[in-house]
Write a protein that holds these residues in place. Structure first.
Motif, PDB file in Angstrom:
ATOM      1  N   ILE A 194       8.572 -75.997 -58.143  1.00  0.00           N
ATOM      2  CA  ILE A 194       9.262 -75.227 -59.191  1.00  0.00           C
ATOM      3  C   ILE A 194       8.328 -75.005 -60.379  1.00  0.00           C
ATOM      4  O   ILE A 194       8.216 -73.896 -60.917  1.00  0.00           O
ATOM      5  CB  ILE A 194      10.545 -75.962 -59.637  1.00  0.00           C
ATOM      6  N   ARG A 195       7.650 -76.079 -60.781  1.00  0.00           N
ATOM      7  CA  ARG A 195       6.754 -75.999 -61.938  1.00  0.00           C
ATOM      8  C   ARG A 195       5.610 -75.021 -61.688  1.00  0.00           C
ATOM      9  O   ARG A 195       5.269 -74.210 -62.555  1.00  0.00           O
ATOM     10  CB  ARG A 195       6.203 -77.404 -62.241  1.00  0.00           C
ATOM     11  N   ALA A 196       5.035 -75.090 -60.485  1.00  0.00           N
ATOM     12  CA  ALA A 196       3.843 -74.290 -60.194  1.00  0.00           C
ATOM     13  C   ALA A 196       4.176 -72.838 -59.861  1.00  0.00           C
ATOM     14  O   ALA A 196       3.427 -71.922 -60.221  1.00  0.00           O
ATOM     15  CB  ALA A 196       3.063 -74.920 -59.042  1.00  0.00           C
ATOM     16  N   ARG A 197       5.319 -72.612 -59.185  1.00  0.00           N
ATOM     17  CA  ARG A 197       5.591 -71.273 -58.661  1.00  0.00           C
ATOM     18  C   ARG A 197       6.694 -70.521 -59.410  1.00  0.00           C
ATOM     19  O   ARG A 197       6.581 -69.315 -59.636  1.00  0.00           O
ATOM     20  CB  ARG A 197       5.977 -71.370 -57.183  1.00  0.00           C
ATOM     21  N   LEU A 198       7.766 -71.213 -59.794  1.00  0.00           N
ATOM     22  CA  LEU A 198       8.896 -70.524 -60.400  1.00  0.00           C
ATOM     23  C   LEU A 198       8.772 -70.348 -61.905  1.00  0.00           C
ATOM     24  O   LEU A 198       9.104 -69.282 -62.435  1.00  0.00           O
ATOM     25  CB  LEU A 198      10.199 -71.269 -60.086  1.00  0.00           C
ATOM     26  N   LEU A 199       8.332 -71.382 -62.618  1.00  0.00           N
ATOM     27  CA  LEU A 199       8.292 -71.274 -64.070  1.00  0.00           C
ATOM     28  C   LEU A 199       7.388 -70.141 -64.562  1.00  0.00           C
ATOM     29  O   LEU A 199       7.767 -69.431 -65.504  1.00  0.00           O
ATOM     30  CB  LEU A 199       7.895 -72.611 -64.709  1.00  0.00           C
ATOM     31  N   PRO A 200       6.214 -69.913 -63.950  1.00  0.00           N
ATOM     32  CA  PRO A 200       5.410 -68.758 -64.397  1.00  0.00           C
ATOM     33  C   PRO A 200       6.123 -67.421 -64.189  1.00  0.00           C
ATOM     34  O   PRO A 200       6.010 -66.512 -65.025  1.00  0.00           O
ATOM     35  CB  PRO A 200       4.148 -68.856 -63.522  1.00  0.00           C
ATOM     36  N   VAL A 201       6.879 -67.286 -63.101  1.00  0.00           N
ATOM     37  CA  VAL A 201       7.620 -66.047 -62.853  1.00  0.00           C
ATOM     38  C   VAL A 201       8.738 -65.891 -63.879  1.00  0.00           C
ATOM     39  O   VAL A 201       8.966 -64.795 -64.420  1.00  0.00           O
ATOM     40  CB  VAL A 201       8.195 -66.040 -61.422  1.00  0.00           C
TER      41      VAL A 201
END
Length: 326
Positions: A194-201
């Motif tokens: 979640i931290r690596a993939r979702l939060l930037p989006v």
């Protein structure tokens, strides 16, 4: 709304003496430094050695050296945080941490009044997204509480409205070093994905997502508080163990609410959705003396005993089966 690190610390007014949960990472380092400056001589650091990583001894050495320079007492608690089959590794580690901190505060440092934990706004969003992915109800959607009581102590999360970036920017401005735990980027763990993939989006699509998600969690927490009050009133009326006829007089939503409350508050049990639905069907069908119930709920069973509903566990509760911390 999100705050700067300085604003959050200015608003933090704990009862002293204060213990800071200190891992050596960026967030707990910033919290420890700020607390030590604000309340000199009133702060102790608590480092929990989980025994899960080869680098754990290096983390401990770093924490000892840093606390020596900061002139803050450090207490190291060693725990076995390995998870049981079917248990989340993160949940097992969290449970071990809280047990270790409780033991320290209650037995090693009896004067401690408050425990400060450095979870921040990004952690809050990750917790909410995890809850959504699991189909959680209001307790899960409430995410993490800013303050709660446990074992006679006050636990606080003063940085819940501060972003991870703001914390690291503050540390950089102070010239303070910290360690990066390699497990925090291991994408085998859902939270890290979640931290690596979702939060930037989310940052790209909804720049204010930390504020809006946190607001939704506050709304969920307020609604859950109302449900808790209603459940407590209903449990007083139906009794504990609850009278089956009194349960049958409740609407379906209030029946589900009071059953959850009874099982958790009296027996430390959280039923699954399927278990709760099956239990409600049996309660509705229980109209004759000969109607029996024996339903698996949590680690035990709900049974009929005369005119009341009861729960029992054929085996004692293990530590890992107790409710998780907020």
């Amino acid at each position: 709304m999100t705050r700067s690190f300085e604003q959050a610390m200015a608003m933090f007014e704990p009862a002293l003496p204060l213990a800071v949960a200190y891992s050596g990472g960026a967030d707990s380092t910033a919290l420890l430094v700020a607390c030590a400056r604000q309340w000199p001589g009133q702060v102790v650091a608590v480092h929990v050695h989980h025994g899960l990583q080869a680098a754990g001894d290096d983390f401990e050495r770093h924490c000892r050296a840093f606390c020596d320079r900061l002139q803050v007492p450090l207490v190291v608690q060693k725990v076995d945080a390995r998870h049981a089959p079917g248990q989340s590794p993160e949940a097992a580690a969290r449970h071990a941490r809280y047990q270790a901190i409780d033991a320290l505060a209650l037995h090693g440092r009896a004067a401690i009044q408050t425990i400060a934990i450095a979870q921040h706004a990004d952690d809050q969003v990750e917790t909410l997204l995890l809850a959504l992915s699991r189909g959680a109800g209001l307790p899960g959607l409430s995410a993490m509480a800013a303050q709660w009581q446990r074992a006679g102590l006050t636990y606080c999360r003063p940085l819940l409205q501060v972003s991870s970036r703001a914390i690291r920017d503050w540390l950089q401005a102070q010239g303070v070093r910290f360690i990066d735990d390699p497990s925090n980027v291991d994408e085998r763990f859902t939270r890290n994905r979640i931290r690596a993939r979702l939060l930037p989006v989310l940052q790209a699509c909804f720049p204010q997502f930390r504020d809006t998600f946190t607001r939704s969690s506050r709304h969920a927490a307020q609604a859950q508080a109302v449900l808790q009050e209603v459940a407590a009133e209903d449990l007083t009326r139906v009794g504990a163990p609850p009278d089956i006829k009194a349960l049958q007089a409740l609407s379906q939503p209030r029946l589900a609410n009071v059953l959850r409350h009874w099982l958790l508050s009296v027996h430390l049990v959280t039923p699954t959705s399927a278990q709760l639905a099956a239990l409600m069907v049996q309660i509705a069908a229980c109209r004759t003396r000969g109607h029996q119930m024996h339903l698996k709920v949590g680690q035990g069973f709900c049974v009929r005993r005369g005119g009341v509903l009861d729960w029992y566990n054929p085996r004692p509760l293990s530590p890992s089966s107790t409710p998780s911390c907020p």
